[in-house]
Scaffold this active site. Structure first.
Site, PDB file in Angstrom:
ATOM      1  N   THR A 244      72.637  64.275 -26.428  1.00 54.17           N
ATOM      2  CA  THR A 244      71.174  64.129 -26.568  1.00 54.17           C
ATOM      3  C   THR A 244      70.761  64.819 -27.855  1.00 54.17           C
ATOM      4  O   THR A 244      71.454  65.693 -28.339  1.00 54.17           O
ATOM      5  CB  THR A 244      70.466  64.835 -25.381  1.00 54.17           C
ATOM      6  OG1 THR A 244      70.904  64.263 -24.160  1.00 54.17           O
ATOM      7  CG2 THR A 244      68.952  64.754 -25.457  1.00 54.17           C
ATOM      8  N   ARG A 272      70.060  54.840 -14.207  1.00 51.52           N
ATOM      9  CA  ARG A 272      69.948  56.300 -14.115  1.00 51.52           C
ATOM     10  C   ARG A 272      69.144  56.835 -15.311  1.00 51.52           C
ATOM     11  O   ARG A 272      69.437  56.533 -16.457  1.00 51.52           O
ATOM     12  CB  ARG A 272      71.333  56.929 -14.100  1.00 51.52           C
ATOM     13  CG  ARG A 272      71.348  58.474 -14.075  1.00 51.52           C
ATOM     14  CD  ARG A 272      71.539  59.074 -15.455  1.00 51.52           C
ATOM     15  NE  ARG A 272      71.681  60.530 -15.423  1.00 51.52           N
ATOM     16  CZ  ARG A 272      71.637  61.297 -16.507  1.00 51.52           C
ATOM     17  NH1 ARG A 272      71.448  60.772 -17.704  1.00 51.52           N
ATOM     18  NH2 ARG A 272      71.767  62.600 -16.414  1.00 51.52           N
ATOM     19  N   GLY A 274      68.008  60.477 -16.989  1.00 47.14           N
ATOM     20  CA  GLY A 274      68.161  61.933 -16.941  1.00 47.14           C
ATOM     21  C   GLY A 274      66.838  62.597 -17.249  1.00 47.14           C
ATOM     22  O   GLY A 274      65.758  62.053 -16.969  1.00 47.14           O
ATOM     23  N   ASP A 275      66.923  63.773 -17.854  1.00 42.25           N
ATOM     24  CA  ASP A 275      65.714  64.539 -18.160  1.00 42.25           C
ATOM     25  C   ASP A 275      65.013  64.086 -19.432  1.00 42.25           C
ATOM     26  O   ASP A 275      63.811  64.324 -19.600  1.00 42.25           O
ATOM     27  CB  ASP A 275      66.066  66.024 -18.283  1.00 42.25           C
ATOM     28  CG  ASP A 275      67.142  66.291 -19.334  1.00 42.25           C
ATOM     29  OD1 ASP A 275      68.001  65.400 -19.564  1.00 42.25           O
ATOM     30  OD2 ASP A 275      67.143  67.380 -19.934  1.00 42.25           O
ATOM     31  N   THR A 295      68.948  69.764 -24.027  1.00 37.29           N
ATOM     32  CA  THR A 295      70.128  68.906 -23.965  1.00 37.29           C
ATOM     33  C   THR A 295      71.009  69.478 -22.859  1.00 37.29           C
ATOM     34  O   THR A 295      70.986  70.686 -22.615  1.00 37.29           O
ATOM     35  CB  THR A 295      70.920  68.891 -25.284  1.00 37.29           C
ATOM     36  OG1 THR A 295      71.362  70.220 -25.572  1.00 37.29           O
ATOM     37  CG2 THR A 295      70.074  68.396 -26.445  1.00 37.29           C
ATOM     38  N   GLY A 296      71.752  68.629 -22.199  1.00 31.00           N
ATOM     39  CA  GLY A 296      72.634  69.119 -21.148  1.00 31.00           C
ATOM     40  C   GLY A 296      72.465  68.349 -19.861  1.00 31.00           C
ATOM     41  O   GLY A 296      72.073  67.176 -19.869  1.00 31.00           O
ATOM     42  N   GLY A 298      71.094  66.663 -17.215  1.00 28.75           N
ATOM     43  CA  GLY A 298      69.742  66.171 -17.013  1.00 28.75           C
ATOM     44  C   GLY A 298      69.223  66.405 -15.605  1.00 28.75           C
ATOM     45  O   GLY A 298      68.063  66.799 -15.413  1.00 28.75           O
TER      46      GLY A 298
HETATM   47  N1  GLY Z   1      70.234  65.444 -20.991  1.00 27.64           N
HETATM   48  C1  GLY Z   1      70.490  64.077 -21.088  1.00 27.64           C
HETATM   49  C2  GLY Z   1      70.779  63.421 -19.835  1.00 27.64           C
HETATM   50  O1  GLY Z   1      71.161  64.065 -18.865  1.00 27.64           O
HETATM   51  O2  GLY Z   1      70.643  62.215 -19.764  1.00 27.64           O
END
Ligand code: GLY
Length: 415
Positions: A244, A272, A274-275, A295-296, A298
């Site tokens: 990310t 799906r 993520g965050d 980043t990480g 999500g």
């Molecule tokens: N942080 C990006 C994701 O989990 O998609």
């Protein structure tokens, strides 16, 4: 390249099964801060204008900084940074060339917040459009909505003039084919948060590993993956990353904005998110306070509304560093501070306060191959290591008993 699912096993934490955050943990944090080379700048010694981002944006900071210094809008400056990795086919964490979902389709997520006008935009699960961060801005500017997803978001982007293009590069396609071959049955979970989840045994099983790696190497060769990139490709297959990029920009007037963009978890279930497209998780900006992004992992960040939590912490008086470490502690709390589980989670926050004070913080110091870093430009461009909550490195997930040495080299799949 910011890859968050995960680097390998550090011996340091193999022995550290914690029962809770303790004074010892806090000492470890302080020690980590002391030990860290080029540690993130402490709050207070701040300059404006300034841009902070995940380290995969470092090569794009110079041009964006000049744009910002010459009066360019703060969100446009941040978008200029993240457009670099989005356009780069060799960055397999975002945009063109991002690693695809389990069906081999690249699906992108992004969001942005514009401090001066207090607006936000977001897109999730977008196919065939490379610059989704700019699409999130278009949602913000040209609709009365905040978030568009899937086919609707793609059609909106095309209507706004964004070109449709194939985002699956030959490199990413080959890694996906390797993943498909390796995963004869799809692995959907359950995940770490499942109450029944148990950490894996720690017995070596070296032979099993050797066989798996050998099979993957043979198949990678058959697919035509170049020898020098084979281990990097295998690493992505065994431990799908969630690369990310986040960027926040602050001008000399104190205006501030932020954006985050990603191809999300590699080989994810179609649909799906993520965050990264979630306002308040992957990115949050409040003109009165500051901006933060992530980043990480999500799923973990969504559960603590990480970016929003950090900005609220700063609103209530915490420094960027304190605000970020507090959000990380909430992730740890969600696992009762059990490091035998937390070692499989990776999270980095990039934090910028309205006065120019900033911090980069991470749950762990990094993965086996590299330290987590925040890239900064305030007239001087640099990369600084983050301040970790825990000393040591995160482990790959899904977990395996032992990771072989050849997979712990710094193996970025970039041509
Ligand atoms: N942080 C990006 C994701 O989990 O998609």
């Amino acid at each position: 390249m910011s890859i968050s699912r995960r680097g390998f096993i550090g011996s340091a934490i193999a022995a550290s099964v914690a029962t809770g955050l303790s004074a010892q943990d806090l000492n470890a944090q302080d020690k980590a801060k002391d030990d860290a080379p080029r540690a993130a700048q402490p709050s207070g010694t701040s300059k404006r204008p300034i841009i902070v981002c995940a380290n995969n944006g470092v090569n794009y900071l110079d041009a964006a900084f000049i744009f910002l210094k010459n009066g360019g809008d703060t969100l446009d400056a941040a978008l200029r940074v993240v457009k670099g990795p989005e356009d780069d086919p060799n960055d397999d964490s975002v945009g063109l060339g991002g690693l695809p979902n389990e069906e081999g389709v690249v699906e992108l997520d992004a969001c942005c917040m514009h401090g001066p006008t207090r607006r936000a935009g977001s897109v999730g699960g977008v196919r065939n459009i490379k610059n989704v961060s700019a699409v999130s801005k278009a949602v913000m500017e040209h609709t009365g909505h905040v978030m568009l997803v899937g086919e609707g978001a793609e059609r909106f982007a095309v209507a706004m003039g964004f070109p449709r293009e194939n985002l699956l590069t030959e490199h990413s396609r080959k890694i996906w084919l390797l993943w498909k071959e390796h995963h004869s049955t799809d692995w959907w979970g359950p995940g770490l948060a499942d109450p029944q989840w148990k950490p894996p045994s720690t017995s070596p099983q070296a032979e099993l590993w050797e066989q798996r790696i050998q099979r993957l190497e043979e198949h990678a060769a058959q697919l035509g993956i170049e020898p020098e990139f084979r281990m990097a490709a295998i690493r992505r297959v065994l431990f799908p990353p969630t690369g990310t990029i986040h960027c926040s920009a602050l001008n000399d007037k104190g205006e501030i904005s932020g954006c985050t963009t990603t191809s999300g978890l590699a080989f994810k279930l179609p649909g799906r998110c993520g965050d990264s497209p979630i306002i308040g998780a992957g990115c949050y900006t409040d003109q009165d306070v500051g901006s933060a992004g992530a980043t990480g992992s999500g799923e973990e960040n969504i559960k603590v509304a990480g970016a929003h939590t950090i900005v609220e912490n700063m609103r209530h008086g915490m420094s960027p560093l304190e605000a970020g470490l507090d959000a990380l502690k909430r992730i740890a709390r969600n696992y009762n501070n059990d490091r035998s589980k937390l070692k499989f989670i990776d999270m980095t926050y990039y934090i910028l306060r309205k006065d120019g004070a900033y911090a980069g913080v991470s749950l762990w110091e990094g993965y086996s191959t590299r330290r987590h870093q925040i890239a900064v430009h305030d007239g001087t461009k640099r990369s600084e290591v983050t301040v970790p909550l825990f000393k040591g490195v995160s482990h790959e997930f899904p977990p395996f008993p032992v990771t072989p040495k050849e997979l712990t080299q710094d193996s970025v799949y970039v041509k």
